[in-house]
Structures are given as structure tokens and as C-alpha cells.
Design a protein around this motif. Structure first.
Motif, PDB file in Angstrom:
ATOM      1  N   GLU A  26      67.217 100.856  24.537  1.00 43.58           N
ATOM      2  CA  GLU A  26      66.904 101.527  25.804  1.00 43.58           C
ATOM      3  C   GLU A  26      66.712 103.030  25.572  1.00 43.58           C
ATOM      4  OE1 GLU A  26      68.924 102.408  30.193  1.00 43.58           O
ATOM      5  OE2 GLU A  26      69.941 101.130  28.720  1.00 43.58           O
ATOM      6  N   PRO A  27      65.513 103.577  25.818  1.00 41.97           N
ATOM      7  CA  PRO A  27      65.305 105.020  25.628  1.00 41.97           C
ATOM      8  C   PRO A  27      66.221 105.824  26.545  1.00 41.97           C
ATOM      9  CG  PRO A  27      63.204 103.869  25.845  1.00 41.97           C
ATOM     10  CD  PRO A  27      64.280 102.888  26.232  1.00 41.97           C
ATOM     11  N   TYR A  28      66.506 107.052  26.122  1.00 39.85           N
ATOM     12  CA  TYR A  28      67.356 107.921  26.919  1.00 39.85           C
ATOM     13  C   TYR A  28      66.468 108.809  27.789  1.00 39.85           C
ATOM     14  CZ  TYR A  28      71.228 110.966  28.182  1.00 39.85           C
ATOM     15  OH  TYR A  28      72.179 111.661  28.886  1.00 39.85           O
TER      16      TYR A  28
ATOM     17  N   PRO B  60      84.373 117.707  31.955  1.00 42.64           N
ATOM     18  CA  PRO B  60      83.073 117.318  31.412  1.00 42.64           C
ATOM     19  C   PRO B  60      82.432 118.459  30.620  1.00 42.64           C
ATOM     20  CG  PRO B  60      83.279 116.694  33.726  1.00 42.64           C
ATOM     21  CD  PRO B  60      84.439 117.588  33.416  1.00 42.64           C
ATOM     22  N   LEU B  61      81.791 118.102  29.540  1.00 45.01           N
ATOM     23  CA  LEU B  61      81.040 119.050  28.716  1.00 45.01           C
ATOM     24  C   LEU B  61      79.550 118.782  28.866  1.00 45.01           C
ATOM     25  CD1 LEU B  61      83.043 118.873  25.340  1.00 45.01           C
ATOM     26  CD2 LEU B  61      83.099 120.716  27.019  1.00 45.01           C
ATOM     27  N   ARG B  62      78.787 119.859  28.914  1.00 46.24           N
ATOM     28  CA  ARG B  62      77.332 119.720  28.849  1.00 46.24           C
ATOM     29  C   ARG B  62      76.960 119.651  27.366  1.00 46.24           C
ATOM     30  NH1 ARG B  62      75.354 124.981  31.517  1.00 46.24           N
ATOM     31  NH2 ARG B  62      77.091 125.706  30.210  1.00 46.24           N
ATOM     32  N   VAL B  63      76.462 118.489  26.939  1.00 44.33           N
ATOM     33  CA  VAL B  63      76.227 118.237  25.524  1.00 44.33           C
ATOM     34  C   VAL B  63      74.730 118.190  25.247  1.00 44.33           C
ATOM     35  CG1 VAL B  63      76.660 116.682  23.581  1.00 44.33           C
ATOM     36  CG2 VAL B  63      78.358 116.887  25.426  1.00 44.33           C
ATOM     37  N   ALA B  64      74.315 118.834  24.172  1.00 44.81           N
ATOM     38  CA  ALA B  64      72.940 118.731  23.684  1.00 44.81           C
ATOM     39  C   ALA B  64      72.985 118.117  22.288  1.00 44.81           C
ATOM     40  CB  ALA B  64      72.273 120.105  23.636  1.00 44.81           C
ATOM     41  N   LEU B  65      72.328 116.980  22.122  1.00 45.17           N
ATOM     42  CA  LEU B  65      72.208 116.333  20.813  1.00 45.17           C
ATOM     43  C   LEU B  65      70.845 116.692  20.232  1.00 45.17           C
ATOM     44  CD1 LEU B  65      73.488 112.732  21.698  1.00 45.17           C
ATOM     45  CD2 LEU B  65      74.822 114.663  20.831  1.00 45.17           C
ATOM     46  N   VAL B  66      70.832 117.350  19.097  1.00 43.16           N
ATOM     47  CA  VAL B  66      69.578 117.716  18.447  1.00 43.16           C
ATOM     48  C   VAL B  66      69.339 116.698  17.340  1.00 43.16           C
ATOM     49  CG1 VAL B  66      68.262 119.529  17.310  1.00 43.16           C
ATOM     50  CG2 VAL B  66      70.068 120.132  18.945  1.00 43.16           C
ATOM     51  N   GLY B  67      68.363 115.825  17.537  1.00 36.89           N
ATOM     52  CA  GLY B  67      68.115 114.770  16.564  1.00 36.89           C
ATOM     53  C   GLY B  67      66.968 113.880  16.991  1.00 36.89           C
TER      54      GLY B  67
ATOM     55  N   ARG C 213      77.116 110.188  28.232  1.00 41.39           N
ATOM     56  CA  ARG C 213      76.845 110.268  29.678  1.00 41.39           C
ATOM     57  C   ARG C 213      77.748 109.298  30.438  1.00 41.39           C
ATOM     58  NH1 ARG C 213      70.901 110.571  32.267  1.00 41.39           N
ATOM     59  NH2 ARG C 213      71.265 112.727  31.644  1.00 41.39           N
ATOM     60  N   ALA C 214      77.953 108.098  29.897  1.00 41.63           N
ATOM     61  CA  ALA C 214      78.829 107.132  30.565  1.00 41.63           C
ATOM     62  C   ALA C 214      80.261 107.634  30.650  1.00 41.63           C
ATOM     63  CB  ALA C 214      78.789 105.796  29.824  1.00 41.63           C
ATOM     64  N   LEU C 215      80.653 108.512  29.732  1.00 44.60           N
ATOM     65  CA  LEU C 215      81.994 109.102  29.767  1.00 44.60           C
ATOM     66  C   LEU C 215      82.087 110.296  30.717  1.00 44.60           C
ATOM     67  CD1 LEU C 215      82.886 109.020  25.960  1.00 44.60           C
ATOM     68  CD2 LEU C 215      83.897 107.608  27.772  1.00 44.60           C
ATOM     69  N   GLY C 216      80.984 110.647  31.363  1.00 39.83           N
ATOM     70  CA  GLY C 216      80.997 111.728  32.342  1.00 39.83           C
ATOM     71  C   GLY C 216      80.514 113.064  31.821  1.00 39.83           C
ATOM     72  N   HIS C 217      79.954 113.104  30.607  1.00 39.73           N
ATOM     73  CA  HIS C 217      79.467 114.357  30.024  1.00 39.73           C
ATOM     74  C   HIS C 217      77.945 114.435  30.181  1.00 39.73           C
ATOM     75  CE1 HIS C 217      83.429 114.930  28.284  1.00 39.73           C
ATOM     76  NE2 HIS C 217      83.359 113.724  27.770  1.00 39.73           N
ATOM     77  N   PRO C 218      77.443 115.362  30.991  1.00 40.39           N
ATOM     78  CA  PRO C 218      75.978 115.506  31.116  1.00 40.39           C
ATOM     79  C   PRO C 218      75.379 115.791  29.736  1.00 40.39           C
ATOM     80  CG  PRO C 218      77.127 116.805  32.776  1.00 40.39           C
ATOM     81  CD  PRO C 218      78.170 116.339  31.811  1.00 40.39           C
ATOM     82  N   THR C 219      74.463 114.935  29.302  1.00 34.54           N
ATOM     83  CA  THR C 219      73.966 114.982  27.930  1.00 34.54           C
ATOM     84  C   THR C 219      72.445 114.984  27.916  1.00 34.54           C
ATOM     85  OG1 THR C 219      75.928 113.784  27.142  1.00 34.54           O
ATOM     86  CG2 THR C 219      74.000 113.782  25.691  1.00 34.54           C
TER      87      THR C 219
END
Length: 374
Positions: free
Chosen positions: A64-66, A4-11, A32-38
Motif C-alpha cells: 500500500e503506497p503511503y 506525538p513527533l512530526r517525523v520525516a523519513l528520507v528514503g 502514523r498509526a502510532l499517532g506520529h504525523p509522518t
């Protein structure tokens, strides 16, 4: 990728409107559904109002808001750009900078300065919805070049955009990754209602939907309506007009079709879309240029065929002669030809019968794999 990768989406995310916010939000849910904390790093002020004349935010979310979304970034707070970068250098393994406009680049460069201030920080990928604007200035090229050359990877939504990014990256860099844009449609409450119209279910009405800017080709559509569609066919142009409606209204009057065209200036909320689609025989996308758009899929989601140019990826989403018709970009005569063919006897109903909603899952599966592999 080994775990798993810790992902940050800037947008952008809600309350920002439109496809960009929906895409960022849907991507976060999928990762997140793929197991990556986002997490999403969104904006409390994305653009100066003078540089974005349309409406920027909406009250009700279009999906659906995140839940893990921060709104710390502002175009007028460079200190916040750097602080966000410093925090992400500690908290993320992968940072994705979603690029829509060169206006965002100064903030992203500030964020990158914070990210690079720590050793061994996360990888940074530029996710380019548009590598460069359709209507660009020389400074836009300089800004985007500066951003792309400071990232670890670049993702675009078409081979054409990848070639554009490659030219900005320079020698010695990995080639941009191409990931086809997946569907991220607003929740509108279901398909369009059945129209009444003429016998056979024809509405004798066309729809253009979206932000109205020169590259979208609405002026070409007016010329084609005057020269190619039957005289009883009408048109609605619905969306935010970045230059106002006066010029297009004058053009319609000059072409003698003012009584056949309705201009609806302003953002169209999701709940109003079924009514607009339900009144139309086809959605017309007369773009001169394009990168990727959701409007073909959005029309098909509501059971409506599409007449589009072959600009960008539009032709990839239209099965010509099955659920729509295609013509050459920038050519009003060819668009008029397509509108005339569309209204051949029985053709609107036949094309409507060929429309099927898009299956989003294969697109998103391929998209997330390509993004994480970048």
C-alpha cells in the motif's frame, strides 16, 4: 518521548522497487498509526544509472503506497537537497535518513546543511540498512564517517553493524542503537501453489532469489550443487545479475551442471514469486556476508524451508532442523554438506512441515520504540 513527533523519513518509496522502498513505506504507515504525523521525502532520481546497473523503478506498487510522499530529491540537484533540509527544519521534529549506500551521502550532507541553517531544528537520525557496502572502497568509509558524525543518533539492524558504526563515530558519541529489522514483505497474493514433483511432494529443485553480487555467494552454491546435492536436483537463480550471467554460466559448464541450472536475469515482480517458490523444495542463501535480509521470512511466508549460511542475521530467522538448515559462510564444502543433509529421505517434507509465517507485529513494535528512542 512525551507526545506525538512530526517525523520525516528520507528514503525510497514507490515507484522505487525492492526491500528498501517497502521498508520506508511500511515504517511510515506504522509511525502514523502510532499517532506520529509522518511524511516521506523520496526521490525522483536516486542513483546515477552508471552506479546502479539494475532496474530502479517498477510500475505497480508491492504494497500500500503511503499518501504523504514527496518526490523532490534528485542526485543531480544539490540545490534541492538544501531546500528540502530548510523545509524540514521548520516542519519536522525528527528526520530519519535511511542509508543504503555511500552514493546517498552527498545528498544527505546537503540536506543536513539546510537543516542546520535554522536554530533549534529537528533531531536527525541515520537509519543504516548498511553502514558500509559489502564490497567497499576507501572513499566509502570517508563519506559514511562524515555523515554519521553530523547526526544526533545512529540506528543499525544488528550488533555487528553497530560495532562498525561505532568505529566511524569516534569518541564522545552515544553508542548506536540496535533495532532488529522487522518484516516488510511484498504482497504476492498468497502462499505458493502445491507442486507436483516426486512422490512425497518433493520438487527436486532449489531456488536462489535476489540481486546477484559476489558477496551473495552464488558461485559457492554452484560448487555445492555439483558436490553435495543429488544429481537429479536442479537450481534456479533468479534476480538482477550486476555483472551479467556469463561468468556464472561458464562456471556451471565447467562444473558439469549447466543442464541443472537456470539463470533468470532481471527483477522478479511480486506476482511471479508464488510460482518460483511453488517449484522449490528450499530457498538457498549462500551469503558470504550479510546485514539483514527478508528472504528467509519471504520463503517461510510461501511455506518453503531455507538453507542458509550463518552470515549476518540469517541464522536468527532459521530454526535449524525445524524449518531449515545452516552452514558456515564462504565454505562451499559445508554448504554441500547441508544440501546433502537436506535431501536425506523424507527431510524436505519434514522441514516444510515445520515452516510457519513470521508474526510481524512484535518486530515492528520493538523497532519503532527503538527508532523513536534514538
Amino acid at each position: 518521548m512525551t507526545g506525538p513527533l512530526r517525523v520525516a523519513l528520507v528514503g525510497p518509496a514507490h515507484p522505487y522497487k525492492g526491500g528498501g522502498a517497502r521498508h520506508t513505506t511500511e515504517l511510515a504507515h506504522r509511525l502514523r498509526a502510532l499517532g506520529h504525523p509522518t511524511a516521506i521525502e523520496s526521490w525522483r532520481a536516486q542513483y546515477p544509472a552508471a552506479l546502479y546497473p539494475g532496474r530502479q523503478t517498477i510500475a505497480d506498487p508491492e504494497g500500500e503506497p503511503y499518501p504523504d510522499t514527496r518526490h523532490d530529491l534528485a542526485w543531480y540537484r544539490p540545490d534541492g537537497w538544501w531546500r528540502t533540509g530548510r523545509r524540514l527544519a521548520r516542519d519536522a521534529d525528527l528526520v530519519v535518513l535511511t542509508l543504503f549506500s555511500p552514493i546517498q551521502v552527498p545528498a544527505y550532507l546537503g540536506l543536513l546543511a539546510g537543516l542546520r541553517s535554522r536554530r533549534g531544528g529537528p533531531r536527525v537520525v541515520a537509519l543504516c540498512h548498511n553502514v558500509l557496502p559489502h564490497e567497499r572502497r576507501s572513499v566509502d568509509v570517508s563519506l559514511v564517517r562524515a555523515l554519521l558524525r553530523r547526526t544526533d543518533g545512529v540506528v543499525t539492524h544488528s550488533p555487528e553493524q553497530a560495532r562498525l558504526a561505532e568505529g566511524l563515530l569516534g569518541a564522545g558519541r552515544d553508542l548506536p542503537v540496535v533495532a532488529a529489522m522487522p518484516p516488510h514483505l511484498p504482497e504476492t497474493g498468497g502462499a505458493a501453489p502445491e507442486g507436483t514433483g516426486a512422490p512425497g511432494g518433493e520438487r527436486r529443485h532449489l531456488l536462489f532469489l535476489g540481486i546477484v553480487r559476489p558477496y551473495k555467494g552464488v558461485d559457492l552454491l554452484l560448487r555445492a550443487l555439483a558436490g553435495g546435492a543429488p544429481e537429479d536436483v536442479t537450481l534456479t537463480v533468479a534476480g538482477e545479475f550486476w555483472g551479467g550471467t556469463a561468468e556464472l554460466e561458464a562456471q556451471a559448464a565447467g562444473l558439469g551442471i549447466a543442464d541443472r541450472v537456470r539463470f533468470l536475469d532481471g527483477y522478479v515482480p511480486a506476482e511471479e514469486l508464488p510460482g518460483l517458490f511453488g517449484a522449490a523444495d528450499a530457498v538457498v542463501l549462500p551469503y558470504r556476508t550479510a546485514t539483514a535480509t527478508q528472504n528467509v521470512w519471504l520463503a517461510h511466508e510461501h511455506g518453503v524451508p531455507v538453507v542458509a549460511t550463518r552470515a549476518g542475521t540469517l541464522a536468527d530467522h532459521v530454526r535449524e532442523g525445524v524449518d531449515g538448515l545452516l552452514c558456515e559462510p564462504g565454505d562451499a564444502a559445508d554448504l554441500a554438506r547441508a544440501l546433502g543433509e537436506f535431501y536425506a529421505p523424507g527431510e524436505p517434507g519434514r522441514l516444510r512441515d515445520g515452516v510457519r509465517p513470521v508474526d510481524a507485529e512484535p518486530y515492528w513494535r520493538a523497532y519503532t520504540e527503538r527508532l523513536l528512542g534514538a
